[in-house]
Structure formats: C-alpha cells, structure tokens
Design a protein around this motif. Structure first.
Motif, mmCIF file in Angstrom:
data_model
loop_
_atom_site.group_PDB
_atom_site.id
_atom_site.type_symbol
_atom_site.label_atom_id
_atom_site.label_comp_id
_atom_site.label_asym_id
_atom_site.label_seq_id
_atom_site.Cartn_x
_atom_site.Cartn_y
_atom_site.Cartn_z
ATOM 1 N N THR B 345 73.762 46.532 13.743
ATOM 2 C CA THR B 345 74.075 44.845 13.684
ATOM 3 C C THR B 345 72.560 44.169 13.770
ATOM 4 O O THR B 345 72.553 43.075 13.845
ATOM 5 N N GLY B 346 71.672 45.226 13.754
ATOM 6 C CA GLY B 346 70.159 44.825 14.150
ATOM 7 C C GLY B 346 69.994 43.588 15.393
ATOM 8 O O GLY B 346 69.459 42.802 15.266
ATOM 9 N N PHE B 347 70.952 44.099 16.557
ATOM 10 C CA PHE B 347 70.925 43.021 17.750
ATOM 11 C C PHE B 347 69.503 43.138 18.277
ATOM 12 O O PHE B 347 68.868 44.390 18.425
ATOM 13 N N SER B 348 69.043 42.016 18.451
ATOM 14 C CA SER B 348 67.827 41.900 19.794
ATOM 15 C C SER B 348 68.049 40.631 20.092
ATOM 16 O O SER B 348 68.989 39.782 20.059
ATOM 17 N N GLY B 349 67.124 40.445 21.232
ATOM 18 C CA GLY B 349 67.271 39.238 22.057
ATOM 19 C C GLY B 349 68.203 39.350 23.274
ATOM 20 O O GLY B 349 68.520 40.509 23.754
ATOM 21 N N LEU B 350 68.767 38.500 23.707
ATOM 22 C CA LEU B 350 69.891 38.490 24.947
ATOM 23 C C LEU B 350 70.922 37.697 24.327
ATOM 24 O O LEU B 350 71.150 36.630 24.058
ATOM 25 N N ARG B 351 72.064 38.381 24.844
ATOM 26 C CA ARG B 351 73.392 37.580 24.613
ATOM 27 C C ARG B 351 74.428 37.294 25.879
ATOM 28 O O ARG B 351 74.330 38.219 26.712
ATOM 29 N N VAL B 352 74.749 36.317 26.077
ATOM 30 C CA VAL B 352 75.698 36.029 27.096
ATOM 31 C C VAL B 352 76.989 35.636 26.695
ATOM 32 O O VAL B 352 77.022 34.603 25.954
ATOM 33 N N ARG B 446 68.334 28.330 29.571
ATOM 34 C CA ARG B 446 67.624 28.808 29.004
ATOM 35 C C ARG B 446 66.149 28.382 28.736
ATOM 36 O O ARG B 446 66.028 27.172 29.121
ATOM 37 N N SER B 447 65.104 29.277 28.812
ATOM 38 C CA SER B 447 63.647 28.620 29.214
ATOM 39 C C SER B 447 62.824 29.906 28.333
ATOM 40 O O SER B 447 63.520 30.855 27.746
ATOM 41 N N GLU B 448 61.617 29.611 28.367
ATOM 42 C CA GLU B 448 60.424 30.581 27.362
ATOM 43 C C GLU B 448 60.491 31.654 28.362
ATOM 44 O O GLU B 448 60.309 32.956 27.701
ATOM 45 N N THR B 451 66.470 33.908 30.247
ATOM 46 C CA THR B 451 67.750 33.003 30.482
ATOM 47 C C THR B 451 68.031 33.168 32.028
ATOM 48 O O THR B 451 68.387 34.425 32.425
#
Lengths: 228, 611
Positions: B345-352, B446-448, B451
C-alpha cells in the motif's frame, strides 16, 4: 466519555492527512465528530482528505459541520477533500457539490491535477473559437493543400541538388587523393638524386625569385651595383 | 484414520518427512491395512521435496487401489470457524489444489486436527466439494441427546447445504493407542449391525518415533486380524444413521476445559490468543479494503500461516501459546504480514486508529508507523497492550501471566510509602496492587514534531491508611518514521492532604530468554543480572536491555535519577511448577511525596533498535 462514541482513523503523511470516519453517525455522535475533526485539522498539513466511504449520516447537521470544517481548513490555507463513492453520500452532499471537492479516492484526486488543467485549457479555446463560411473554408483548405504541395516539391528539389553536390564533392576528393599519391610517388623517385646533390631547386635561387615588389627590386639592383 | 499436524515441529520438517515416507512404506507393504490420512500443506510440501518418484508412484497406486485415502482440510489446518469466509475457502482450495498437484488425489472428506465444528460450516464445505466431515463423537452425542456409542454417518442440513457427518470415536482411539486390552469390547459396541467405527491416531511428530509407530500399527492390525477400510469407503458403503439438526464441537487438544462448548472460548480465556486473533482480523480487514487481484493474493500468502492451530492452543511445551517461543513465532508471522501490507500500500507516516480493536466493546487506539506499532488501551490506565517492533519482528509486550490477565507496558501505579525489599516489590508488582488504571479520555494532537496522544483524567489512589485523588496527564509522543517515543507525566495532587509514595510504571516485556545472562546495562554499566533474583538499582538514568536472540536492543532514558527494578516473570509448566521463563518485568519508579495541590512531572524516552 465523548471520545468513545466514534471510530476514527488518522493517517498522517506530512502534507497529506487522511481522516476516516466509520459507522452510523447521528445527532448523538455529532459533538464527538466535531471535536475530533476540529482537533485533527488544526495540526500541520496541506491536503486534508476526509474519507466518508464507511460512514452513514442520519441527520443533516453533518453538512453544516463539514462547511465549518471547510472554513477552518481554508483559514489555514489548506484544502479539504471529501472521499467517498457511494450514491447515498453523493445524494447527501448533492446540495453542496460545488462547494466541496468530492473524489472517489485519494488517488483520483492526485490524478485530477492534470485533467483539471486540460479541462481549463479546453474551456479557454472553446470560448475563443470562430466559425467560417463553407466556401471560404474550402478555399482556405485548397490554399493550405497547395502550399503544402509546393513546400514538398521545393524540399524534394533541394534534396536532389544536395545529392548532386555531394557526388561532385566525392569525385573531387578522390581526384585530390590521386594527385597526392602521384606527388608522393614523384618525390620518392627523385629522393636518391637529391641526396647526391644532383637536383637543386632553382625556383627559389633565381635572381628575382624572392622579390615580390618594386622597392625590394630597386634595393636589389643598388646592392648589386655597389658590390660590382 | 491417521493424522499429522506438523505445527509443533516446523524446524524438523524435512526429517519428519523422510521418516513419514519410511512409515508409509511400512504401511503400504502390509496388505491388510487400509486407512485414511490427513497431512497439512507444509507437510505435503516437505514430502514432495524429499520423496523419490518411485515412492510417490507407490502412494499414488495405493490411492487409486483404495488402500489409502487422503483427506482434505485447511492448508495450514486452521480452525475454520474463527476466520472470515473467504480465507476459509482459500485455505481449503489451496490444500485441495496442492494435494491434486502432488499426489493426484481429489479429497472427498474434510478433516481438521482440532476437530472443531460450528454451525455454518456445512455451506463452506459443500462449496469446497467435500462429501463428508469428521467430528468428535461427543459432539454428535450432544446433538442427538445420547450418551451411548455413536457410529455410522449422519446428515446435517444447514441453509440448504448438506454434508455427511462422521463421528470419530475418541474412546476407541484412546484404548488402542494405550494398548488397552478392552479395545475389542469397546469396538464391538460401535460395530453392531455391520457398522464401522472410526478410530484415529496422531502420528508422532518426533522423527525417530514415526517408523516405529507405523510398525506397531501394522502389527496391531495383523495380529488382531482387524478388518480396516478407508473412511470414504465406509461412508459410501453404509446407510445413513439419521439426521442432525444442530452441531457444535469445542474440539480437542486445545487446552480447553471439558465444559467448553466452542473453540471461541479460547479467545475469552486467553488474552494472548485473543490478541493474535484480533491482530490477524485487523490486518485482514485493512488488506481487504485496500488490496485486490494479485496484490491481495500476495498479502494472503503472508497472512495465511498465522491461521495455524498452534497459535490457538492454550498448551505448554511449544505446543501452544503458553510457550514464549510460540508467541514469538506468532508475532513474527503477523508483523511480516503487516510489513507486506505496508509495502503493497506504500504506507508511510503515522496512522492512529480509534476502534474496537479487540472486539470487546471498548474503543482503544492503534498507532502505527513503518517501524513499529502500538496498541494503547486508554480504558485501562493508558497502558500499551502491544508494542510491535517491525525491525526485529517482535512484540515487546509478550510475557504471559498464569492468572489469565493480559500483559501491559506503561501500566502506572503508586506504591505506598513502605520499606520494601526487591522480592516484596516483585510480589506487589505481580499482584498489580495500587494501580492508576481508571479510564482516560484521549485527545490526538498533531504537531510538526510528531503526534501526541494526550490522556487526561482523574485517578484515585487507595491504600489501607490513605485515599487520594490525582489528575494525571499522560502524553505519548509518537513519530512517523522511528521506533521511538516519549511518555511524559504531569501529576497534580487534587486532595488537600499530603500523600507520600513511589510513582512508577510497570512494563511486562517478552524480552530475553532463559540461559542468557549479562544483557542488562544501567547507565552504560553491565549489572550482571542473573535472571533469577530480582534486581533493584537506585538512581539510574538509562536502562538498556540487549536481547541477542530476539535481535533487538531496548533502551529507556529518564529525565532524572530513577530507581529501576528488573525481575523475571515465571509461569507454570506442564508439571505445574512455576519455572517456565515468560519474560521480564521492568519497573522504573520515583519517590514522589505529593504535598497538597502539588504537581510532579516525569519523562521517559524509549527506543528500540536492531542488535
């Protein structure tokens, strides 16, 4: 606890943030959804995708909520995109379809960048298009065809001329090569005689061989006379 | 009927396959023995890898002559009712196709080594082209309301689908397996009226015992002049014994008490099995919603091994989830499948994800990035229920408690201000007394920098001599690209009384293994912990645990001098002695005298890296 009322998923990829809502959302869940959405869109991000594919709304209040969220997002100079593809939701947002950006998936929104441009350019030309009478159109067409044929004939003629010139150049080059070979052969023939001192190049030794102008000639004469 | 589920011995699969071929040779050389056999997919795969063409020809001849019958089932022999329908079909079709490809056999009967049955299976089995299914005799007796021996076969109709149910006699099987001389009289009670009794035997999974087992079986049949036939032949020859309207079987060899009515009881009794099951379902649902075609099949290939019955048994000694090794294997399979899904799925970043992850009617938070994932139970003190490090494919919260409670990390407690020894402290932590585990309300900020999951609620403290009330803000800060996070606490004493105590957080980690020593470092110094006695270290600022076998290094850093407790967690073994190593307990804590309306703040940074 209000937070316990809804299923929500946030996928944060820096500039892109996808918020997915799940389940049947009614009056009872409205405040929880408002709280969570307001909280989530306040963070960093340029594109906020709200995926509603697995959500069902049982009250009209959510339309107003999404308008508020849209304003909030625009204040942050970001974009809000609603994601869903079922008819029920399409009907729900029908009244606001020109306000919200609605796509079937995130991929479709990404791909829509190029098609949007093409669509805009199409509209531009559409507005500036002109109509011609059939006779004029035929004469213009004939002129254009004749012009194309003339150009073709000129190009063909020039091509033929270039071929001839190339053939001449080739012949001259082969002739030059033949002369060079001949000179080399002659020089090699007289080589042994030059070593013996039999052959002397008299062209440069002649009295006037190196004199090219009158001033030099007069100086030469004067010099000769003085020596004598 | 013979069955072998190699789930307990995946390491020795080749050796088992070689010996099994020898054993089958013994069986086929005897002209008096006919039987049905079930082997799961990995076993058939191992057989085809080691078998010579002549031997395979011999097996194929035996199948065509009716001497041997291969039964079908799930490729990894799963307990089908626990899983979604499309995965059930996939398992059955995969096994059928492989059996046909390798042995040219088309299975007629369905067998599952756990012998579980639940309503709804008739439809799936009919669609997978099975004629009959084997179930426990006890289940058929329950369905018929009888306690006398049951033999022959019965019809079961469910939602328009029909399947023939064949009861397997456990009493007779046990009598023969244990060389009980009464076996003949037991068999006679089944074989009245020309009926046949189905006895089934587990082929031993120890390679050295396999050939001997077949030798004894052939000897038993020849000596006692027992007439044997395949199950399929018996079913085809006999008339039906009647119909069954409702059938349910809790199965066998699962570690369930005899009172259990269904295999689902395992999910309620053992939180570790439930977590494995729910993580599996979570992955399945996510994959199902985003993948299709070849990508979906590729993901399923990684997911299907996690359906093996080994991960759904409450048993010791590498036979079930009570074994730390089996739990580690379960985590490895699930994390591998999760990584495959991330890649596809090309997942990147953060999932909550806020959802009812454990399907217990409580919403909890599942946070995931490409390096790690966390299951945060905000309804139970904001503790981590799972903490997967994808780099080493392990779940750090992987210990086992004999009391049936799940393991946690960052489960906070406030110990009363008493003088305690390490042993006494260990007992208090095991008993989980004085926990600050009331439900929290959560906010996702969420911030720079990442999370934050902000947990904020009042927590009560109750000891013999004092009651107190605190407002605790517990913040987990996760990042999108690393297996590290911070936990910070801000604790306000809301009471108008002073409260003295020790505030700390319990981590029950499935790190290290028995026999490893000298892997715990505090402030960079090896504390040479012997793993038997609990260890208490005063005023440390960093803790490092190196798990050489697991291939990861766990680090904690504190913002102030901290007392650190490290102790082993032992569980009961099959002999009931609490000697099985089940992980380690870490408890960093601070002396925290709370004056009235006072505030205290602590911060812990945690990271996990590869060895």
């Amino acid at each position: 606890m209000r937070a316990d009322l809804i299923d929500i998923q946030v996928e944060d990829r820096g500039e892109e943030v996808e918020i997915s809502l799940y389940g049947i959302l009614g009056e009872y869940q409205l405040s929880a959804v408002r709280e969570k959405l307001e909280m989530l869109v306040r963070g960093p991000g340029v594109f906020f995708f709200v995926n509603l594919q697995n959500a069902r709304f049982t009250t009209d209040a959510y339309r107003a909520l999404f308008l508020e969220i849209l304003n909030l997002v625009k204040q942050q100079k970001a974009t809000l995109i609603l994601i869903f593809e079922n008819d029920e939701l399409r009907a729900y947002f029908e009244r606001y379809k020109n306000i919200f950006e609605i796509y079937r998936s995130r991929e479709e929104y990404r791909k829509s960048g190029l098609s949007k441009q093409v669509h805009l350019v199409g509209l531009h030309y559409e507005k500036r298009s002109i109509s011609l009478s059939p006779g004029f159109a035929v004469s213009v067409a004939l002129f254009l065809i004749g012009w194309a044929i003339t150009l073709f004939v000129i190009v063909v003629g020039q091509g033929r001329e270039i071929t001839d010139k190339q053939a001449q150049i080739t012949a001259l080059e082969s002739q030059k090569a033949r002369y060079i070979r001949e000179i080399d052969r002659l020089e090699s023939a007289i080589g042994p005689m030059r070593k013996l001192g039999v052959v002397q190049d008299t062209t440069l030794l002649s009295s006037f061989g190196a004199i090219q102008d009158w001033v030099t000639y007069l100086e030469y004469l004067e010099k000769n006379r003085r020596e004598k | 009927m013979l069955q072998m589920s190699p789930s307990t011995s995946y390491e020795n699969l080749e050796a088992i396959a070689r010996n099994l071929l020898e054993g089958l040779n013994v069986l086929l050389n005897s002209e008096q023995l006919k039987c049905s056999i079930f082997l799961d997919g990995p076993m058939i795969e191992a057989l085809s890898n080691v078998a010579k063409p002549l031997m395979f020809g011999k097996i194929q001849n035996a199948i065509s002559n009716g001497v041997l019958e291969f039964l079908g089932g799930g490729y990894y022999d799963p307990m089908l009712p626990l899983f979604p329908e499309d995965l059930q079909m996939m398992q059955l079709e995969l096994h059928r196709d492989y059996l046909k490809k390798v042995l040219g056999a088309e299975p007629q009967g369905y067998f599952n080594s756990s012998l579980v049955w639940e309503p709804g299976m008739a439809d799936i089995l009919e669609r997978s082209r099975f004629d009959y299914a084997l179930v426990t005799e006890a289940a058929v007796q329950d369905a018929l309301g009888r306690s006398t021996p049951v033999s022959g076969w019965f019809t079961l109709e469910d939602r328009g689908s029909l399947i023939r149910i064949v009861p397997v006699s456990e009493t007779l099987s046990k009598a023969i397996a244990e060389d009980n001389l009464a076996w003949r009289s037991i068999a006679e009670s089944y074989c009245r009226g020309g009926k046949s009794a189905i006895a089934f035997f587990d082929i031993p999974s120890e390679p050295t015992e396999i050939v001997d087992f077949f030798g004894r079986l052939v000897d038993f049949v020849e000596t006692n002049e027992v007439q044997t036939r395949t199950v399929g032949f018996a079913v085809d020859q006999l008339e039906t014994s009647g119909s069954i309207s409702f059938l349910v079987s809790a199965g066998r060899n699962l570690g369930l008490p005899s009172t259990a009515r269904t295999c689902r009881e395992l999910l309620i009794r053992r939180p570790e099995i439930n977590l494995h099951h729910k993580t599996f379902l979570n992955l399945y649902r996510r994959g199902r919603s985003v993948l299709s075609g070849k990508k979906w099949l590729e993901f399923c290939r990684a997911l299907l091994p996690a359906m093996a019955p080994l991960f759904f048994r409450d048993l010791f000694n590498r036979s079930g989830m009570r074994s730390m090794m089996v739990r580690k294997r379960s985590n490895r399979l699930l994390i591998t499948a999760s990584q495959v899904l991330d890649n596809l799925t090309g997942f990147s970043g953060l999932r909550v994800d806020v959802c009812d992850y454990l399907l217990r009617g409580k919403k909890i938070l599942f946070c995931e990035n490409p390096e790690s994932s966390y299951l945060l139970d905000c309804r139970l003190g904001g503790a981590l229920r799972a903490w997967n490090y994808k780099g080493a494919k392990m779940n750090l919260v992987n210990s086992w408690r004999d009391d049936g409670e799940p393991s946690f990390a960052f489960l906070d407690c406030l110990l009363p201000n008493v003088d305690f020894t390490p042993v006494k402290l260990e007992q208090m932590l095991y008993d989980r007394k004085h926990l600050l585990a009331d439900p929290y309300d959560y906010r996702i900020l969420r911030s720079e920098s990442g999370t934050e999951i902000l947990l904020d609620e009042e927590q009560g403290f109750d000891s013999v001599e004092r009651k107190a009330l605190f407002r605790i803000k517990k913040v987990f800060t996760f990042q999108g690209d690393a297996a590290k996070f911070t936990v910070s606490y801000a604790i306000d004493n809301l009471a108008y009384v002073n409260t003295k105590g020790f505030f700390g957080t319990i981590l029950e980690l499935g790190l290290l293994s028995r026999g490893d020593v000298n892997k715990v470092l505090i402030d960079g110094n090896n504390v040479k912990w012997n793993m038997m006695e609990p260890l208490l270290y005063p005023d440390g600022q960093s803790l490092e645990i190196r798990d050489e076998k697991g291939g990861c290094v766990f680090r904690m850093a504190f913002d102030r001098p901290t007392s650190i407790f490290v102790g082993s967690i032992f569980g009961a073994t099959s002999s009931a002695a609490p000697q099985a190593f089940q992980g380690i307990r870490v408890f960093p804590f601070w002396n925290a005298p709370f004056n009235m309306l006072d505030r205290k703040a602590f911060k812990i940074s945690v990271s996990v890296t590869k060895r």
